[in-house]
Design a protein around this motif. Structure first.
Motif, PDB file in Angstrom:
ATOM      1  N   PHE A 187      77.752 -28.121  74.639  1.00 22.99           N
ATOM      2  CA  PHE A 187      79.164 -28.169  75.016  1.00 22.99           C
ATOM      3  C   PHE A 187      79.903 -27.651  73.791  1.00 22.99           C
ATOM      4  O   PHE A 187      79.745 -28.191  72.694  1.00 22.99           O
ATOM      5  CB  PHE A 187      79.565 -29.603  75.374  1.00 22.99           C
ATOM      6  CG  PHE A 187      78.702 -30.166  76.475  1.00 22.99           C
ATOM      7  CD1 PHE A 187      79.049 -29.979  77.796  1.00 22.99           C
ATOM      8  CD2 PHE A 187      77.518 -30.827  76.169  1.00 22.99           C
ATOM      9  CE1 PHE A 187      78.229 -30.462  78.815  1.00 22.99           C
ATOM     10  CE2 PHE A 187      76.700 -31.312  77.181  1.00 22.99           C
ATOM     11  CZ  PHE A 187      77.054 -31.125  78.503  1.00 22.99           C
ATOM     12  N   GLU A 188      80.663 -26.575  73.969  1.00 23.61           N
ATOM     13  CA  GLU A 188      81.133 -25.795  72.830  1.00 23.61           C
ATOM     14  C   GLU A 188      82.649 -25.601  72.840  1.00 23.61           C
ATOM     15  O   GLU A 188      83.263 -25.501  73.898  1.00 23.61           O
ATOM     16  CB  GLU A 188      80.475 -24.407  72.870  1.00 23.61           C
ATOM     17  CG  GLU A 188      78.976 -24.456  72.995  1.00 23.61           C
ATOM     18  CD  GLU A 188      78.381 -23.237  73.674  1.00 23.61           C
ATOM     19  OE1 GLU A 188      77.154 -23.221  73.861  1.00 23.61           O
ATOM     20  OE2 GLU A 188      79.135 -22.304  74.039  1.00 23.61           O
ATOM     21  N   ALA A 189      83.193 -25.524  71.630  1.00 20.83           N
ATOM     22  CA  ALA A 189      84.597 -25.162  71.435  1.00 20.83           C
ATOM     23  C   ALA A 189      84.603 -23.886  70.602  1.00 20.83           C
ATOM     24  O   ALA A 189      83.951 -23.813  69.551  1.00 20.83           O
ATOM     25  CB  ALA A 189      85.341 -26.273  70.706  1.00 20.83           C
ATOM     26  N   TRP A 190      85.330 -22.898  71.070  1.00 23.47           N
ATOM     27  CA  TRP A 190      85.397 -21.597  70.413  1.00 23.47           C
ATOM     28  C   TRP A 190      86.840 -21.251  70.099  1.00 23.47           C
ATOM     29  O   TRP A 190      87.730 -21.515  70.910  1.00 23.47           O
ATOM     30  CB  TRP A 190      84.842 -20.507  71.328  1.00 23.47           C
ATOM     31  CG  TRP A 190      83.383 -20.616  71.619  1.00 23.47           C
ATOM     32  CD1 TRP A 190      82.775 -21.410  72.555  1.00 23.47           C
ATOM     33  CD2 TRP A 190      82.338 -19.902  70.975  1.00 23.47           C
ATOM     34  NE1 TRP A 190      81.425 -21.221  72.529  1.00 23.47           N
ATOM     35  CE2 TRP A 190      81.121 -20.306  71.579  1.00 23.47           C
ATOM     36  CE3 TRP A 190      82.302 -18.943  69.954  1.00 23.47           C
ATOM     37  CZ2 TRP A 190      79.890 -19.787  71.179  1.00 23.47           C
ATOM     38  CZ3 TRP A 190      81.081 -18.432  69.564  1.00 23.47           C
ATOM     39  CH2 TRP A 190      79.900 -18.854  70.166  1.00 23.47           C
ATOM     40  N   GLU A 191      87.044 -20.625  68.953  1.00 20.81           N
ATOM     41  CA  GLU A 191      88.310 -19.962  68.673  1.00 20.81           C
ATOM     42  C   GLU A 191      87.949 -18.519  68.384  1.00 20.81           C
ATOM     43  O   GLU A 191      87.216 -18.242  67.427  1.00 20.81           O
ATOM     44  CB  GLU A 191      89.070 -20.563  67.501  1.00 20.81           C
ATOM     45  CG  GLU A 191      90.413 -19.858  67.354  1.00 20.81           C
ATOM     46  CD  GLU A 191      91.281 -20.443  66.252  1.00 20.81           C
ATOM     47  OE1 GLU A 191      92.469 -20.656  66.521  1.00 20.81           O
ATOM     48  OE2 GLU A 191      90.771 -20.631  65.139  1.00 20.81           O
ATOM     49  N   LYS A 192      88.443 -17.645  69.229  1.00 20.68           N
ATOM     50  CA  LYS A 192      88.069 -16.233  69.187  1.00 20.68           C
ATOM     51  C   LYS A 192      86.554 -16.144  69.303  1.00 20.68           C
ATOM     52  O   LYS A 192      85.990 -16.582  70.288  1.00 20.68           O
ATOM     53  CB  LYS A 192      88.639 -15.549  67.953  1.00 20.68           C
ATOM     54  CG  LYS A 192      90.153 -15.586  67.933  1.00 20.68           C
ATOM     55  CD  LYS A 192      90.733 -14.933  66.724  1.00 20.68           C
ATOM     56  CE  LYS A 192      92.250 -15.106  66.771  1.00 20.68           C
ATOM     57  NZ  LYS A 192      92.907 -14.710  65.567  1.00 20.68           N
ATOM     58  N   HIS A 193      85.883 -15.596  68.298  1.00 21.70           N
ATOM     59  CA  HIS A 193      84.426 -15.443  68.369  1.00 21.70           C
ATOM     60  C   HIS A 193      83.704 -16.439  67.479  1.00 21.70           C
ATOM     61  O   HIS A 193      82.541 -16.240  67.133  1.00 21.70           O
ATOM     62  CB  HIS A 193      84.029 -14.014  67.999  1.00 21.70           C
ATOM     63  CG  HIS A 193      84.648 -12.986  68.893  1.00 21.70           C
ATOM     64  ND1 HIS A 193      84.288 -12.852  70.217  1.00 21.70           N
ATOM     65  CD2 HIS A 193      85.627 -12.085  68.678  1.00 21.70           C
ATOM     66  CE1 HIS A 193      85.015 -11.898  70.760  1.00 21.70           C
ATOM     67  NE2 HIS A 193      85.842 -11.407  69.850  1.00 21.70           N
ATOM     68  N   CYS A 194      84.371 -17.505  67.128  1.00 26.59           N
ATOM     69  CA  CYS A 194      83.817 -18.477  66.189  1.00 26.59           C
ATOM     70  C   CYS A 194      83.583 -19.824  66.873  1.00 26.59           C
ATOM     71  O   CYS A 194      84.503 -20.391  67.470  1.00 26.59           O
ATOM     72  CB  CYS A 194      84.772 -18.633  65.009  1.00 26.59           C
ATOM     73  SG  CYS A 194      84.124 -19.672  63.701  1.00 26.59           S
ATOM     74  N   LEU A 195      82.355 -20.322  66.770  1.00 23.34           N
ATOM     75  CA  LEU A 195      82.018 -21.637  67.290  1.00 23.34           C
ATOM     76  C   LEU A 195      82.575 -22.683  66.331  1.00 23.34           C
ATOM     77  O   LEU A 195      82.171 -22.751  65.174  1.00 23.34           O
ATOM     78  CB  LEU A 195      80.494 -21.774  67.407  1.00 23.34           C
ATOM     79  CG  LEU A 195      79.939 -23.082  67.960  1.00 23.34           C
ATOM     80  CD1 LEU A 195      80.400 -23.311  69.398  1.00 23.34           C
ATOM     81  CD2 LEU A 195      78.407 -23.056  67.896  1.00 23.34           C
ATOM     82  N   VAL A 196      83.537 -23.494  66.796  1.00 24.86           N
ATOM     83  CA  VAL A 196      84.205 -24.453  65.917  1.00 24.86           C
ATOM     84  C   VAL A 196      83.894 -25.904  66.278  1.00 24.86           C
ATOM     85  O   VAL A 196      84.230 -26.812  65.521  1.00 24.86           O
ATOM     86  CB  VAL A 196      85.733 -24.220  65.878  1.00 24.86           C
ATOM     87  CG1 VAL A 196      86.048 -22.829  65.328  1.00 24.86           C
ATOM     88  CG2 VAL A 196      86.375 -24.437  67.237  1.00 24.86           C
ATOM     89  N   GLY A 197      83.261 -26.125  67.427  1.00 25.59           N
ATOM     90  CA  GLY A 197      82.878 -27.470  67.824  1.00 25.59           C
ATOM     91  C   GLY A 197      81.656 -27.415  68.710  1.00 25.59           C
ATOM     92  O   GLY A 197      81.500 -26.485  69.509  1.00 25.59           O
ATOM     93  N   LEU A 198      80.760 -28.402  68.539  1.00 26.71           N
ATOM     94  CA  LEU A 198      79.506 -28.379  69.285  1.00 26.71           C
ATOM     95  C   LEU A 198      79.004 -29.790  69.540  1.00 26.71           C
ATOM     96  O   LEU A 198      78.938 -30.607  68.623  1.00 26.71           O
ATOM     97  CB  LEU A 198      78.446 -27.614  68.480  1.00 26.71           C
ATOM     98  CG  LEU A 198      77.031 -27.576  69.040  1.00 26.71           C
ATOM     99  CD1 LEU A 198      76.980 -26.722  70.301  1.00 26.71           C
ATOM    100  CD2 LEU A 198      76.063 -27.029  67.993  1.00 26.71           C
ATOM    101  N   ILE A 199      78.686 -30.063  70.787  1.00 26.74           N
ATOM    102  CA  ILE A 199      77.875 -31.217  71.142  1.00 26.74           C
ATOM    103  C   ILE A 199      76.632 -30.665  71.807  1.00 26.74           C
ATOM    104  O   ILE A 199      76.728 -29.827  72.708  1.00 26.74           O
ATOM    105  CB  ILE A 199      78.608 -32.190  72.091  1.00 26.74           C
ATOM    106  CG1 ILE A 199      79.702 -32.936  71.330  1.00 26.74           C
ATOM    107  CG2 ILE A 199      77.616 -33.186  72.707  1.00 26.74           C
ATOM    108  CD1 ILE A 199      80.457 -33.972  72.149  1.00 26.74           C
ATOM    109  N   ALA A 200      75.479 -31.122  71.341  1.00 25.01           N
ATOM    110  CA  ALA A 200      74.201 -30.747  71.950  1.00 25.01           C
ATOM    111  C   ALA A 200      73.546 -32.023  72.456  1.00 25.01           C
ATOM    112  O   ALA A 200      73.481 -33.027  71.736  1.00 25.01           O
ATOM    113  CB  ALA A 200      73.310 -30.044  70.937  1.00 25.01           C
ATOM    114  N   ALA A 201      73.093 -31.986  73.704  1.00 28.00           N
ATOM    115  CA  ALA A 201      72.492 -33.174  74.317  1.00 28.00           C
ATOM    116  C   ALA A 201      71.263 -32.768  75.108  1.00 28.00           C
ATOM    117  O   ALA A 201      71.201 -31.683  75.676  1.00 28.00           O
ATOM    118  CB  ALA A 201      73.505 -33.871  75.219  1.00 28.00           C
ATOM    119  N   TYR A 202      70.308 -33.682  75.121  1.00 33.40           N
ATOM    120  CA  TYR A 202      69.088 -33.493  75.914  1.00 33.40           C
ATOM    121  C   TYR A 202      69.248 -34.262  77.216  1.00 33.40           C
ATOM    122  O   TYR A 202      69.562 -35.449  77.213  1.00 33.40           O
ATOM    123  CB  TYR A 202      67.866 -33.992  75.148  1.00 33.40           C
ATOM    124  CG  TYR A 202      67.662 -33.291  73.834  1.00 33.40           C
ATOM    125  CD1 TYR A 202      67.422 -31.923  73.781  1.00 33.40           C
ATOM    126  CD2 TYR A 202      67.711 -33.993  72.643  1.00 33.40           C
ATOM    127  CE1 TYR A 202      67.244 -31.274  72.573  1.00 33.40           C
ATOM    128  CE2 TYR A 202      67.520 -33.354  71.428  1.00 33.40           C
ATOM    129  CZ  TYR A 202      67.285 -31.995  71.406  1.00 33.40           C
ATOM    130  OH  TYR A 202      67.114 -31.358  70.206  1.00 33.40           O
TER     131      TYR A 202
END
Length: 151
Positions: free
Chosen positions: A53-68
């Motif tokens: 689950f990702e948050a992007w600003e332009k082409h930059c990944l600025v937030g990330l949740i990774a879950a199994y």
């Protein structure tokens, strides 16, 4: 003041995006992420085995949740990563990503989400408690927390 336009996505980051983001955020973890795991291997594992689950600003990944979401027999999901770039902290990104993750778990029929958090990471612990995560125990320097999913 420039207004940030954050775009929320699911499973669009590639391994390179994830690695760059984790390198940038490594010092925000308590204890530091790069002192606990090999970031290259961890990025590869997140890319291949987790839902992101990702948050992007332009082409930059600025937030990330990774879950199994692979423990179907126990209907239990496991959040392995929550990270927000330093310059974006306090903007509600982690909360929005966590909402997206919980909603995904609900739609997929999971009964609960678990995670571990450094017991000195008061900011993250406060976020999880606001969402209803409850402490189930302490192991080494980490709290084990669980959120029941209401159907």
């Amino acid at each position: 003041m420039e207004t940030r336009k954050i775009e929320y996505r699911t499973k669009s980051a590639d391994e390179t995006d994830i690695l760059a983001h984790l390198r940038e955020c490594a010092g925000n973890y308590v204890p530091r992420l790069d002192e606990r795991v090999d970031l290259g291997e961890y990025s590869r594992k997140l890319f291949t085995k987790s839902m992101t689950f990702e948050a992007w600003e332009k082409h930059c990944l600025v937030g990330l949740i990774a879950a199994y979401f692979n423990n179907d027999s126990a209907s239990l999901a496991y959040i392995t990563n929550v990270s927000v770039s330093t310059n974006y902290m306090g903007a509600g990104i982690a909360s929005r990503l966590l909402c997206n993750c919980v909603e995904y778990a609900r739609k997929e029929g999971f009964d609960a989400i678990q995670l571990e958090v450094g017991n000195e990471n008061s900011r993250a612990i406060a976020l999880y408690k606001r969402f209803g995560f409850m402490t189930e125990g302490v192991e080494d320097r980490f709290l084990k927390m669980r959120l029941p999913i209401l159907k």
